[in-house]
Design a protein around this motif. Structure first.
Motif, PDB file in Angstrom:
ATOM      1  N   GLU A   1       2.624   1.673  -3.393  1.00  0.00           N
ATOM      2  CA  GLU A   1       1.701   2.226  -4.385  1.00  0.00           C
ATOM      3  C   GLU A   1       1.534   3.736  -4.169  1.00  0.00           C
ATOM      4  N   GLU A   2       1.499   4.151  -2.927  1.00  0.00           N
ATOM      5  CA  GLU A   2       1.423   5.583  -2.608  1.00  0.00           C
ATOM      6  C   GLU A   2       2.667   6.313  -3.128  1.00  0.00           C
TER       7      GLU A   2
ATOM      8  N   ARG B   1       0.833  -1.207   0.000  1.00  0.00           N
ATOM      9  CA  ARG B   1       0.000   0.000   0.000  1.00  0.00           C
ATOM     10  C   ARG B   1       0.872   1.264   0.000  1.00  0.00           C
ATOM     11  N   LEU B   2       1.935   1.248   0.805  1.00  0.00           N
ATOM     12  CA  LEU B   2       2.832   2.404   0.854  1.00  0.00           C
ATOM     13  C   LEU B   2       3.649   2.540  -0.425  1.00  0.00           C
TER      14      LEU B   2
ATOM     15  N   ARG C   1       2.438   6.678  -6.930  1.00  0.00           N
ATOM     16  CA  ARG C   1       1.528   7.772  -7.312  1.00  0.00           C
ATOM     17  C   ARG C   1       2.200   9.132  -7.105  1.00  0.00           C
TER      18      ARG C   1
END
Length: 163
Positions: free
Chosen positions: A7-8, A4-5, A11
């Motif tokens: 992917e952050e 999740r991090l 982005r």
């Protein structure tokens, strides 16, 4: 290790127009970086001797290893530094041992002051559960009850180049 991090971060890099960055989910303390042949290794809030050694093995001469690590003053009011905390002297010693030349090493420190115990508790409310688990919460509450009125955020910002 947290997809999740990662992917952050992907982005954020895309939003900044960075097209030449590769983000990999993995345990940077045990996995080798060699298959990726990076021009730069960057670590954020997670730094150890194993990470520096792996960066040294994969980076060629002149390549950059940059990181932001927790500084020993991070949340010093709890009396318990992170196992990933690294001070200036320790960072320089480690990087030299791994074959890097330090180009930049500075502490980014912010100390928030409070007028009351309640304000101090409110500032750490998001940390309470984790701090209760590792014993920091009770130390921080004691610090506040004994008249302490601060909470310190401190990071070591380093850029080093492979010799």
């Amino acid at each position: 290790r947290d997809a999740r991090l990662i992917e952050e971060a992907r982005r954020a890099a895309a939003a900044a127009g960075l097209a030449n960055a590769r983000f990999v989910v993995g345990d940077v303390e045990v996995e080798e970086y060699a298959p990726f042949k990076p021009e730069m290794v960057v670590a954020h809030l997670c730094m150890s001797e194993a990470i520096a050694q792996r960066a040294a093995r994969v980076l060629g001469p002149g390549r950059v290893f940059a990181f932001v690590a927790l500084h020993p003053d991070q949340w010093k009011e709890t009396g318990r530094p992170s196992r990933f905390a690294l001070g200036e002297v320790g960072a320089k010693r480690l990087l030299k041992k791994c074959g890097f030349t330090v180009e930049h090493c500075a502490v980014d420190r912010e100390v928030t002051a409070f007028e009351s115990v309640e304000q101090g508790l409110a500032a750490a409310v998001g940390l309470e559960e984790r701090w209760r688990q590792d014993g920091r919460w009770f130390r921080y509450v004691k610090f506040l009850e004994e008249g302490g009125r601060t909470l310190t955020h401190a990071h070591l910002v380093v850029k080093a180049r492979k010799a």
